[in-house]
Write a protein that holds these residues in place. Structure first.
Motif, mmCIF file in Angstrom:
data_model
loop_
_atom_site.group_PDB
_atom_site.id
_atom_site.type_symbol
_atom_site.label_atom_id
_atom_site.label_comp_id
_atom_site.label_asym_id
_atom_site.label_seq_id
_atom_site.Cartn_x
_atom_site.Cartn_y
_atom_site.Cartn_z
ATOM 1 N N ASN A 292 -8.608 4.752 3.304
ATOM 2 C CA ASN A 292 -9.447 3.621 3.707
ATOM 3 C C ASN A 292 -10.775 4.030 4.346
ATOM 4 O O ASN A 292 -11.354 3.274 5.108
ATOM 5 N N THR B 71 0.954 -6.752 12.250
ATOM 6 C CA THR B 71 1.396 -5.398 12.582
ATOM 7 C C THR B 71 2.226 -5.486 13.847
ATOM 8 O O THR B 71 1.741 -5.942 14.888
ATOM 9 N N ARG C 267 3.489 -7.157 4.928
ATOM 10 C CA ARG C 267 2.572 -7.686 3.925
ATOM 11 C C ARG C 267 2.209 -9.127 4.267
ATOM 12 O O ARG C 267 3.046 -9.927 4.667
ATOM 13 N N THR D 82 0.803 -1.216 0.000
ATOM 14 C CA THR D 82 0.000 0.000 0.000
ATOM 15 C C THR D 82 0.837 1.268 0.000
ATOM 16 O O THR D 82 0.451 2.271 -0.620
ATOM 17 N N SER E 20 -7.176 -1.508 12.257
ATOM 18 C CA SER E 20 -6.519 -2.809 12.362
ATOM 19 C C SER E 20 -7.560 -3.803 12.850
ATOM 20 O O SER E 20 -8.591 -3.421 13.423
ATOM 21 N N ASP F 279 -3.352 -6.725 9.686
ATOM 22 C CA ASP F 279 -3.828 -5.833 8.642
ATOM 23 C C ASP F 279 -5.246 -6.209 8.214
ATOM 24 O O ASP F 279 -5.582 -7.396 8.086
ATOM 25 N N ASP G 270 -7.047 -3.120 -2.424
ATOM 26 C CA ASP G 270 -5.720 -2.655 -2.029
ATOM 27 C C ASP G 270 -5.317 -1.421 -2.837
ATOM 28 O O ASP G 270 -4.784 -0.451 -2.293
ATOM 29 N N GLU H 163 3.875 -2.487 9.566
ATOM 30 C CA GLU H 163 2.956 -3.464 8.983
ATOM 31 C C GLU H 163 3.706 -4.318 7.972
ATOM 32 O O GLU H 163 4.401 -3.794 7.103
ATOM 33 N N GLU I 19 4.906 5.306 12.174
ATOM 34 C CA GLU I 19 5.005 4.069 11.403
ATOM 35 C C GLU I 19 6.244 4.089 10.526
ATOM 36 O O GLU I 19 6.584 5.122 9.933
#
Length: 337
Positions: free
Chosen positions: A202, A260, A166, A28, A90, A253, A194, A164, A123
């Protein structure tokens, strides 16, 4: 040939786009979309230009460069305070225990609950290294340079930090977790969701995602087996995060179910152990191999180099001094390799 990290610039758009096309989806923070990447670079440029040493909603982008040619071969990102433009969702995996006295039976059910617990955290993410350069410790250079940047600009980052990873993506580019959970409610496949998230954010998750907990036992075997599991290409990254002090605390995720990982920012090893020193000389030949960094904000550079302690500061090797653009009297930050 040596490499260094530097602050990304708007003219890095094309090399970032070419690398984004190699990610294979589920990435992302590095979408294969020029407009989205241009917005990221514009946002990073604004963050580098803001001189106030305070926490705000910012994004920094670094690129891995061959100084001799200017070629960009990798990238990474830091978000200072997630969940400010839109909620940071999350799933949290927890357990509900219930007991029946009549049956003399205790049942423990695992559930996935939609939460925004991590809002306000910093992050680290968006790490990608060109497939032709995945040797010689360059992935570690990318990853740990972010922590040196944070140590050097500590007031601009939160007290909690996350990463995070994948999740599992199948050979068709689909996600078993998405298909088993959210995909049932959105009418779009994982790749579509995605990509939409990477480009538009989001908020659609808040609009359409069911708010009730999801019982794990009701999911398909493939969806259950993907919960909290990193993509095979991310296992090394997970080990690096664990070595830095990150841990899994049950957060996954919402798209692919990848883990995460979280830590207290000041407990991250490469942040905790980073130290500033004055450069005394640039003729070190047999010193200890370390990670070096210099400069503030857009002038930030980092690389591998050699150094040794001398009276009043450090002696570093001449090659590193050139890549960091430092000379005697300047400050460098170091952390053990």
């Amino acid at each position: 040939m040596s490499f260094r990290l530097r602050a990304a610039r708007p003219d890095d758009l094309e090399p970032l786009y070419e690398m984004a096309k190699l990610t294979g989806g589920g990435f992302t923070n590095l979408p294969a979309d020029r407009k989205a990447l241009a917005r990221k670079l514009e946002r990073a440029e604004a963050a580098y230009a803001r001189d106030e040493n305070t926490l705000a909603d910012e994004q920094f982008v670094l690129v891995l460069e061959k100084p001799e040619t200017g070629e960009v071969r990798g990238t990474c990102q830091m978000m200072t305070q997630v969940g400010q433009q839109w909620p940071f969702y999350s799933y949290r995996l927890n357990t509900l225990t219930q007991h029946s006295e009549e049956l003399q039976r205790t049942v423990r059910a695992e559930m996935l609950s939609l939460v925004t617990d991590l809002e306000g955290s910093s992050e680290v993410g968006g790490l990608f290294l060109h497939p032709n350069e995945r040797a010689g410790g360059l992935g570690l250079l990318l990853a740990r340079s972010r922590y040196l940047f944070i140590a050097m600009h500590r007031a601009r980052f939160a007290d909690r930090i996350l990463a995070e990873l994948r999740g599992i993506i199948d050979e068709r580019g689909g996600s078993p977790f998405w298909d088993g959970v959210a995909g049932r409610f959105f009418g779009m496949n994982f790749q579509e969701a995605d990509y939409f998230n990477a480009i538009n954010g989001n908020q659609f998750i808040a609009d359409l995602m069911p708010k009730h907990p999801v019982y794990v036992a009701m999911l398909s075997d493939s969806a259950r087996s993907a919960i909290g599991v990193p993509h095979p290409s991310g296992r090394a990254a997970m080990r690096m995060l664990e070595e830095e002090g990150f841990a899994c605390e049950g957060y996954v995720d919402i798209f692919d179910g990848g883990p995460t990982m979280t830590a207290r920012t000041d407990n991250v090893r490469s942040i905790r152990d980073a130290r500033p020193s004055i450069v005394v000389s640039t003729d070190c030949r047999k010193g200890q191999k370390v990670l070096l960094a210099s400069g503030r904000l857009s002038a930030f550079h980092s690389c591998y180099g050699a150094c040794e302690a001398v009276d009043g500061g450090l002696s570093i090797d001449s090659g590193s001094a050139d890549m960091l653009d430092v000379q005697p009297g300047d400050t460098v930050w170091t952390v053990q390799r």
